[in-house]
Structure formats: C-alpha cells, structure tokens
Design an enzyme around this catalytic site. Structure first.
Site, PDB file in Angstrom:
ATOM      1  N   LYS A 175       8.666 -21.571 -39.395  1.00 52.94           N
ATOM      2  CA  LYS A 175       7.363 -22.224 -39.576  1.00 52.94           C
ATOM      3  C   LYS A 175       7.158 -22.543 -41.054  1.00 52.94           C
ATOM      4  O   LYS A 175       7.201 -21.649 -41.895  1.00 52.94           O
ATOM      5  CB  LYS A 175       6.259 -21.286 -39.071  1.00 52.94           C
ATOM      6  CG  LYS A 175       6.457 -20.890 -37.610  1.00 52.94           C
ATOM      7  CD  LYS A 175       5.413 -19.916 -37.100  1.00 52.94           C
ATOM      8  CE  LYS A 175       5.660 -18.496 -37.580  1.00 52.94           C
ATOM      9  NZ  LYS A 175       4.844 -17.501 -36.830  1.00 52.94           N
ATOM     10  N   THR A 206      -7.541 -20.585 -41.540  1.00 61.44           N
ATOM     11  CA  THR A 206      -6.186 -20.566 -40.983  1.00 61.44           C
ATOM     12  C   THR A 206      -5.760 -19.149 -40.604  1.00 61.44           C
ATOM     13  O   THR A 206      -4.576 -18.893 -40.395  1.00 61.44           O
ATOM     14  CB  THR A 206      -5.184 -21.135 -42.009  1.00 61.44           C
ATOM     15  OG1 THR A 206      -5.356 -20.414 -43.250  1.00 61.44           O
ATOM     16  CG2 THR A 206      -5.415 -22.610 -42.250  1.00 61.44           C
ATOM     17  N   GLY A 208      -4.693 -16.242 -38.495  1.00 63.78           N
ATOM     18  CA  GLY A 208      -4.137 -16.149 -37.139  1.00 63.78           C
ATOM     19  C   GLY A 208      -3.284 -17.332 -36.721  1.00 63.78           C
ATOM     20  O   GLY A 208      -2.869 -17.420 -35.570  1.00 63.78           O
ATOM     21  N   GLY A 210      -0.151 -18.116 -37.393  1.00 60.61           N
ATOM     22  CA  GLY A 210       1.206 -17.754 -36.945  1.00 60.61           C
ATOM     23  C   GLY A 210       1.178 -17.115 -35.571  1.00 60.61           C
ATOM     24  O   GLY A 210       1.985 -17.462 -34.691  1.00 60.61           O
TER      25      GLY A 210
END
Ligand code: PXL
Length: 263
Positions: A175, A206, A208, A210
C-alpha cells in the site's frame, strides 16, 4: 443464497476507527457477516493511543475455535498481533481449519505513531505467519521492516513485493499511501504486477485506512471474488471512504465506512 462470512483476528480500537471496529463495519458494508477475535485492547481516540493490554493467548485460541467450529468463515483477516506468543497461538490454532483465504495485515504502528507490535515479534511474523498468508498487505514502513529494504517509489514497492512473495505468502499488496503524490497500490500475484492509482484527497481523516482496505479485500474474497477483482473493489471502496470521511474527535478522524448507504 448463503450469507458470506468473514472473521477478523485483531486489536480493539476504543475510538471505533481502526482495528476490529473498522473491520466489522467494512464487512457489514459489503453484505458480509462478520465475527471477531480480539487479540489486544487499545485505549485510543483520534489523537493517540494511551495504553494497550494484550489478551491471554489461551482465550484468543478459544475465541478462534468458538467461531470456526460453529459459524465458520469464508475468509479470515489478521491485524494487530502484538507479541510472539499471540502470533504463534493464532497460527497454531488456525492450522487444523486449513484456511485458504487468509489476509495478513502486518500491523506494526498506529496512525499516531504508537507501536502495536513488539520489535521481537517481527521475526515470528516472518517465520510463522507469512507462509500461511494468501495475501499479505503491508504499507511502506511495514514492507521496509519486513524486508530491510528502503522504499522510495513505485519501483521500490515492486521490488519489496517480489521479495516478500518469496518469503511465503501467495500474493502481496504493498500500500503506497505513505509516499507523496498519487495513492499507488501494487499487487504481485502469479509473477505479475497490477498497479492501481488514484488521486490523493486533502483530508486528515485517514485513521483506520489500512485496516479498512485489507478488510474490504477480505470481504470480496468471502464473496468469492478473485484476487485482482478484490483488489480493484477494495481500492474503489477505500478511495470513496476517504473522500467521504468526516471529522470525529480532535485528531485523525475515521474514514466513512458507510458512504454507500448514507453520505
Ligand atoms: O491501522 C493499524 C491498527 C490496527 N489495529 C488497531 C489499531 C490500529 C491503528 O490505530 O488501533 C487496534
């Protein structure tokens, strides 16, 4: 039609934006029945983590068996497994169930910079957990910690993905959210790369991200999607969830897990 089922084995985020809470919301948003095994409790909000307590491995093992001997799971995701004992317990308890679709999110550090994996657990993750993974989903700092490489660009992400795949998992998704510019993610599977790019939104909400992305992949797999379709679907979902995020608390707010239901 039989309802798809997914299980998350991860830490609790009292703030509701990451960990178990993000996973269950994501499963629900995809029409997937979610069950959960809690490995650690974090005292946490949008600003930071003020404490953590690991759950006893014996009760982690019992939770896994309770779910899998009754409800079952079409796919499973692991998140925060904070110490070597917990990693070993999860691997050995899952073994007899012969799980094919195991998504391993090698969680190491919270958004606010708090360590969620003891440094001495990295070797156990590499030796015991990676070989069980159908998909491994590190972000860039995690991919660097697992490989020892320094990743500065897309080429670096590809090199790391190939190296990680040689360490046991059947496929790897690196990612790229931590790099600058476009949000680029890379899938390496069956010796081929699939690169997905989206624009970057100017938001601090942003927390959480992943967890949510890997839970979305887990949801698609539970529904029977193949891996490239799961990757594309999850990328679409997380991009909208970031775009439609809203502020909760004073720090990094969560992504909007239910943007498809109510903007
Ligand atoms: O995003 C990683 C993560 C995983 N699990 C828990 C967390 C976080 C980040 O904050 O709190 C419980």
């Amino acid at each position: 039609m039989k309802r798809p089922r997914a299980l998350t084995i991860a830490g609790s985020d009292s703030g509701g934006g990451a960990g178990i809470q993000a996973d269950l919301k994501t499963f629900a948003a995809h029409g997937v029945y979610g069950s959960s095994v809690i490995t650690s409790i974090t005292a946490q909000n949008t600003i930071g983590v003020s404490g953590t307590q690991d759950i006893d491995p014996g009760i982690i093992s019992l939770q896994i068996e309770a779910v899998l001997t009754d409800i079952g799971a079409d796919s499973i995701k692991t998140g925060m497994l904070s110490n070597p004992d917990i990693v070993r317990t999860v691997v050995s308890t899952l073994k007899p169930f012969q799980i094919k679709k195991l998504v391993v999110d090698p969680v190491m550090i919270s958004k606010s910079g708090h360590s969620l994996l003891s440094p001495n657990a990295v070797k156990t993750v590499v030796d015991q957990l990676l070989p069980c993974a159908f998909v491994l989903t590190p972000n860039i700092p995690e991919a660097e910690a697992l490989t020892g490489l320094k990743i500065a660009d897309l080429e670096g992400m590809k090199t790391a993905a190939r190296l990680l795949a040689s360490m046991g998992p059947r496929s790897v998704i690196v990612k790229g959210g931590h790099l600058r510019g476009e949000a680029v993610d890379v899938l390496y599977w069956k010796k081929e790369f699939l690169v997905l790019r989206t624009g970057r939104f100017n938001t601090k909400n942003t927390h959480g991200t992943g967890c949510t992305f890997s839970a979305a992949i887990t949801s698609y797999l539970a529904r029977g999607s193949d891996l490239p379709s799961a990757f594309r679907g999850a990328k679409r979902y997380i991009t909208s969830a970031i775009k439609k995020s809203y502020s909760i608390g004073k720090g990094h707010g969560p992504v909007n897990h239910f943007h498809r239901f109510r903007a």
